[in-house]
Design a protein around this motif. Structure first.
Motif, PDB file in Angstrom:
ATOM      1  N   HIS A  99      -5.674   1.346   2.921  1.00  0.00           N
ATOM      2  CA  HIS A  99      -6.657   1.090   3.979  1.00  0.00           C
ATOM      3  C   HIS A  99      -6.222   0.022   4.975  1.00  0.00           C
ATOM      4  O   HIS A  99      -6.776  -0.079   6.055  1.00  0.00           O
ATOM      5  CB  HIS A  99      -7.977   0.649   3.327  1.00  0.00           C
ATOM      6  CG  HIS A  99      -7.856  -0.662   2.608  1.00  0.00           C
ATOM      7  ND1 HIS A  99      -7.141  -0.797   1.432  1.00  0.00           N
ATOM      8  CD2 HIS A  99      -8.321  -1.900   2.900  1.00  0.00           C
ATOM      9  CE1 HIS A  99      -7.181  -2.064   1.043  1.00  0.00           C
ATOM     10  NE2 HIS A  99      -7.890  -2.751   1.904  1.00  0.00           N
ATOM     11  N   LYS A 100      -5.258  -0.804   4.622  1.00  0.00           N
ATOM     12  CA  LYS A 100      -4.946  -1.996   5.430  1.00  0.00           C
ATOM     13  C   LYS A 100      -4.592  -1.675   6.881  1.00  0.00           C
ATOM     14  O   LYS A 100      -4.789  -2.505   7.765  1.00  0.00           O
ATOM     15  CB  LYS A 100      -3.832  -2.792   4.775  1.00  0.00           C
ATOM     16  CG  LYS A 100      -4.302  -3.448   3.480  1.00  0.00           C
ATOM     17  CD  LYS A 100      -3.391  -4.544   3.043  1.00  0.00           C
ATOM     18  CE  LYS A 100      -3.987  -5.345   1.896  1.00  0.00           C
ATOM     19  NZ  LYS A 100      -4.033  -4.576   0.631  1.00  0.00           N
ATOM     20  N   SER A 203      -7.502  -9.698   5.032  1.00  0.00           N
ATOM     21  CA  SER A 203      -8.698  -9.265   4.310  1.00  0.00           C
ATOM     22  C   SER A 203      -9.914  -9.984   4.892  1.00  0.00           C
ATOM     23  O   SER A 203      -9.793 -10.717   5.876  1.00  0.00           O
ATOM     24  CB  SER A 203      -8.556  -9.529   2.812  1.00  0.00           C
ATOM     25  OG  SER A 203      -9.613  -8.894   2.106  1.00  0.00           O
ATOM     26  N   CYS A 243     -12.652  -1.443  -5.636  1.00  0.00           N
ATOM     27  CA  CYS A 243     -12.027  -2.665  -6.158  1.00  0.00           C
ATOM     28  C   CYS A 243     -12.160  -3.793  -5.132  1.00  0.00           C
ATOM     29  O   CYS A 243     -12.276  -3.539  -3.934  1.00  0.00           O
ATOM     30  CB  CYS A 243     -10.563  -2.422  -6.509  1.00  0.00           C
ATOM     31  SG  CYS A 243      -9.486  -2.139  -5.086  1.00  0.00           S
ATOM     32  N   GLY A 245     -10.340  -7.268  -4.015  1.00  0.00           N
ATOM     33  CA  GLY A 245      -9.385  -8.374  -3.971  1.00  0.00           C
ATOM     34  C   GLY A 245     -10.008  -9.407  -3.047  1.00  0.00           C
ATOM     35  O   GLY A 245     -10.929 -10.129  -3.430  1.00  0.00           O
ATOM     36  N   GLY A 246      -9.564  -9.455  -1.792  1.00  0.00           N
ATOM     37  CA  GLY A 246     -10.271 -10.254  -0.788  1.00  0.00           C
ATOM     38  C   GLY A 246     -11.610  -9.615  -0.471  1.00  0.00           C
ATOM     39  O   GLY A 246     -12.578 -10.285  -0.129  1.00  0.00           O
ATOM     40  N   GLY A 247     -11.644  -8.268  -0.557  1.00  0.00           N
ATOM     41  CA  GLY A 247     -12.906  -7.569  -0.377  1.00  0.00           C
ATOM     42  C   GLY A 247     -12.980  -6.651   0.827  1.00  0.00           C
ATOM     43  O   GLY A 247     -14.067  -6.228   1.212  1.00  0.00           O
ATOM     44  N   SER A 248     -11.830  -6.285   1.423  1.00  0.00           N
ATOM     45  CA  SER A 248     -11.922  -5.516   2.668  1.00  0.00           C
ATOM     46  C   SER A 248     -12.168  -4.023   2.454  1.00  0.00           C
ATOM     47  O   SER A 248     -12.997  -3.429   3.135  1.00  0.00           O
ATOM     48  CB  SER A 248     -10.687  -5.740   3.544  1.00  0.00           C
ATOM     49  OG  SER A 248      -9.514  -5.226   2.978  1.00  0.00           O
ATOM     50  N   ASN A 249     -11.467  -3.403   1.490  1.00  0.00           N
ATOM     51  CA  ASN A 249     -11.716  -1.961   1.318  1.00  0.00           C
ATOM     52  C   ASN A 249     -13.133  -1.730   0.808  1.00  0.00           C
ATOM     53  O   ASN A 249     -13.805  -0.771   1.198  1.00  0.00           O
ATOM     54  CB  ASN A 249     -10.638  -1.299   0.444  1.00  0.00           C
ATOM     55  CG  ASN A 249     -10.913  -1.370  -1.048  1.00  0.00           C
ATOM     56  OD1 ASN A 249     -11.636  -0.546  -1.590  1.00  0.00           O
ATOM     57  ND2 ASN A 249     -10.355  -2.378  -1.717  1.00  0.00           N
ATOM     58  N   GLY A 316      -2.441  -7.086  -5.470  1.00  0.00           N
ATOM     59  CA  GLY A 316      -3.416  -7.033  -4.379  1.00  0.00           C
ATOM     60  C   GLY A 316      -4.776  -7.611  -4.747  1.00  0.00           C
ATOM     61  O   GLY A 316      -5.569  -7.939  -3.875  1.00  0.00           O
ATOM     62  N   SER A 389      -8.473   3.056  -2.572  1.00  0.00           N
ATOM     63  CA  SER A 389      -7.969   2.241  -1.455  1.00  0.00           C
ATOM     64  C   SER A 389      -6.501   2.463  -1.125  1.00  0.00           C
ATOM     65  O   SER A 389      -6.082   2.261   0.015  1.00  0.00           O
ATOM     66  CB  SER A 389      -8.220   0.758  -1.733  1.00  0.00           C
ATOM     67  OG  SER A 389      -7.693   0.381  -2.986  1.00  0.00           O
ATOM     68  N   GLY A 390      -5.689   2.868  -2.116  1.00  0.00           N
ATOM     69  CA  GLY A 390      -4.268   3.048  -1.816  1.00  0.00           C
ATOM     70  C   GLY A 390      -3.550   3.886  -2.856  1.00  0.00           C
ATOM     71  O   GLY A 390      -4.089   4.169  -3.923  1.00  0.00           O
TER      72      GLY A 390
HETATM   73  C1  LIG Z   1      -4.593  -5.084  -0.532  1.00  0.00           C
HETATM   74  C2  LIG Z   1      -5.170  -4.026  -1.362  1.00  0.00           C
HETATM   75  C3  LIG Z   1      -6.385  -4.215  -2.079  1.00  0.00           C
HETATM   76  C4  LIG Z   1      -7.119  -5.513  -2.112  1.00  0.00           C
HETATM   77  O1  LIG Z   1      -7.570  -5.972  -0.890  1.00  0.00           O
HETATM   78  P1  LIG Z   1      -9.081  -5.820  -0.397  1.00  0.00           P
HETATM   79  O2  LIG Z   1      -9.130  -6.693   0.801  1.00  0.00           O
HETATM   80  O3  LIG Z   1      -9.968  -6.292  -1.501  1.00  0.00           O
HETATM   81  O4  LIG Z   1      -9.315  -4.394  -0.089  1.00  0.00           O
HETATM   82  C5  LIG Z   1      -6.889  -3.146  -2.795  1.00  0.00           C
HETATM   83  N1  LIG Z   1      -6.255  -1.964  -2.837  1.00  0.00           N
HETATM   84  C6  LIG Z   1      -5.094  -1.751  -2.169  1.00  0.00           C
HETATM   85  C7  LIG Z   1      -4.452  -0.409  -2.259  1.00  0.00           C
HETATM   86  C8  LIG Z   1      -4.505  -2.772  -1.418  1.00  0.00           C
HETATM   87  O5  LIG Z   1      -3.356  -2.540  -0.764  1.00  0.00           O
END
Ligand SMILES: *Cc1c(COP(=O)(O)O)cnc(C)c1O
Length: 408
Positions: A99-100, A203, A243, A245-249, A316, A389-390
């Motif tokens: 998603h990035k 993120s 999921c 991580g930072g929380g963007s997806n 991530g 997300s990936g």
């Molecule tokens: C970077 C990443 C994450 C974690 O980042 P978020 O900002 O929480 O989305 C999750 N999944 C994938 C595939 C990533 O590359």
């Protein structure tokens, strides 16, 4: 700049200010960055109001990144688990594999509008660095990516990928030599070169306007998802699982559904190896409110406010803080946050690979693990959507080390 403040030192007087999510968020940076953040906030507001900006971004998202991504019914997984219907939102099919790219295209266009030809970024696993290097190549911009030396060692392939795309990767040897240290270095660079340089943060973290702006660039995921599930099922899902991580997806998938109170929003953090501080990255299980790298949110810290080390099999998800909007969604109860262990994520990776022929990123596998756990407890009338997300190709080295495939 990895300063923390205890809960008591940050009051709730800013509740309704821009950049605040309840008590969380804000702008905790040195004076030298204030002007840059204000300029960014202003430029972003102007871009938001400009139809030409949206038209160009939408066209790049469609023709370059591959949007809309499909909403796929995971039929064999659903049958095996015998409960809720499971759909996968296929962000893994986007260009660069996650998603990035949504956020990098948005901020890249914004940097160009602001007349900044030099982009800096931080990266942990390397995925944000790769997406940033990709967009810089596309727009003909200079690109410097800060990366902890420990992460460079663990993610060698992504380092090579960034260099191939024309980016300069600068190793960071301070602290734990991971993401947190890379962010500190990127912020130092920004202070020095602020006139020519845009900091492309990866993120929904950092000082205002980043958490809001990065969320806006990702909310396309939830908009598509709503349209697609209504087309396929004629109703909204029971829950969306993503999921964090930072929380963007996750915020990208959740945002459109926040007013739809009947839809459960489930964020999955990295449970790592166990509950001890340093063994996981579950901020809502082991963390407390504090300031890290420009924003007030939940932070994994010790009693003295020192930032804890974190661990996850997914680089991530391996970060000591979480986006401030999630902190607000957590406290209000609108979203639920759980954790999945390294072992559960690895099991989910193998399971999805073998039932659906889809190899998820290890981060995304945490969301798949939670869906696998709860689907059998729900009825066949329920619908779960997992934000995938990936894709897992980048994690092949780790998977080869962690899994004994003969025995799996
Ligand atoms: C970077 C990443 C994450 C974690 O980042 P978020 O900002 O929480 O989305 C999750 N999944 C994938 C595939 C990533 O590359």
């Amino acid at each position: 700049m990895a300063t923390t403040k205890t809960e008591q030192t940050v009051s709730n007087t800013h509740m309704n200010m821009p950049g605040r999510f309840g008590a969380y968020g804000g702008r905790y940076v040195p004076e030298t960055l204030m002007a840059a953040l204000e300029e960014l906030e202003q430029s972003y507001a102007e871009a938001q109001a400009d139809p030409a900006f949206h038209a160009e971004l939408d066209s790049l998202l469609a023709d370059y990144a591959g949007r809309p991504t499909p909403l796929y019914l995971a039929k064999r997984l659903t049958e095996q688990l015998g409960g809720a219907k499971i759909y996968l939102k296929r962000e893994d099919l986007l260009h660069t594999g996650a998603h990035k790219i949504n956020n990098c295209l948005g901020q890249g266009l914004l940097a160009r509008r602001m007349g900044k030809h030099r982009i800096i970024a931080e990266t942990g696993a390397g995925q944000h660095g790769v997406a940033t290097a990709t967009v810089c190549a596309l727009f003909g911009m200079d690109c410097v990516v800060y990366m902890g030396e420990e992460d460079m060692r663990r993610q060698e392939l992504n380092v090579y990928r960034m260099r191939l795309l024309g980016a300069e990767v600068r190793g960071v040897s301070s602290g734990s030599k991971t993401l947190k240290d890379a962010i500190n270095e990127a912020m130092r660079d920004w202070v020095t070169n602020v006139r020519t340089t845009h900091y492309l943060l990866g993120s929904v973290l950092g000082a205002h306007p980043y958490p809001t702006m990065v969320r806006d660039f990702h909310k396309v995921t939830g908009k598509e998802l709503k349209r697609q599930i209504l087309e396929k099922e004629g109703r909204l899902p029971t829950a969306i699982v993503a999921c964090v991580g930072g929380g963007s997806n996750s915020i990208g998938a959740f945002y459109e559904f926040i007013p739809e109170r009947q839809v459960r929003l489930i964020g999955v953090e990295a449970g790592g190896r166990g509950k001890a501080l340093g063994s996981h990255a579950a901020r809502f299980e082991g963390g407390s409110p504090g300031v890290l790298q420009g924003t007030y949110s939940y932070v994994l810290q010790d009693d003295a406010g020192q930032i804890s080390l974190t661990h996850s099999v997914s680089a991530g998800l391996d970060y000591a803080s979480i986006g401030p909007e999630h902190a607000a969604l957590h406290d209000s109860g609108r979203a639920e946050y759980v954790s999945a262990s390294d072992a559960a994520a690895l099991d989910a990776t193998v399971r999805l690979a073998r039932t659906e022929g889809i190899l998820p990123a290890l981060g995304s596998a945490h969301a798949v693990a939670e869906a696998i756990r709860i689907a059998p407890t729900l009825s066949s009338h329920d619908i779960l959507v997992v934000n995938l997300s990936g894709r897992g190709d980048k994690d092949m080295g780790i998977l080869a080390r962690e899994l004994n495939l003969q025995g799996a």
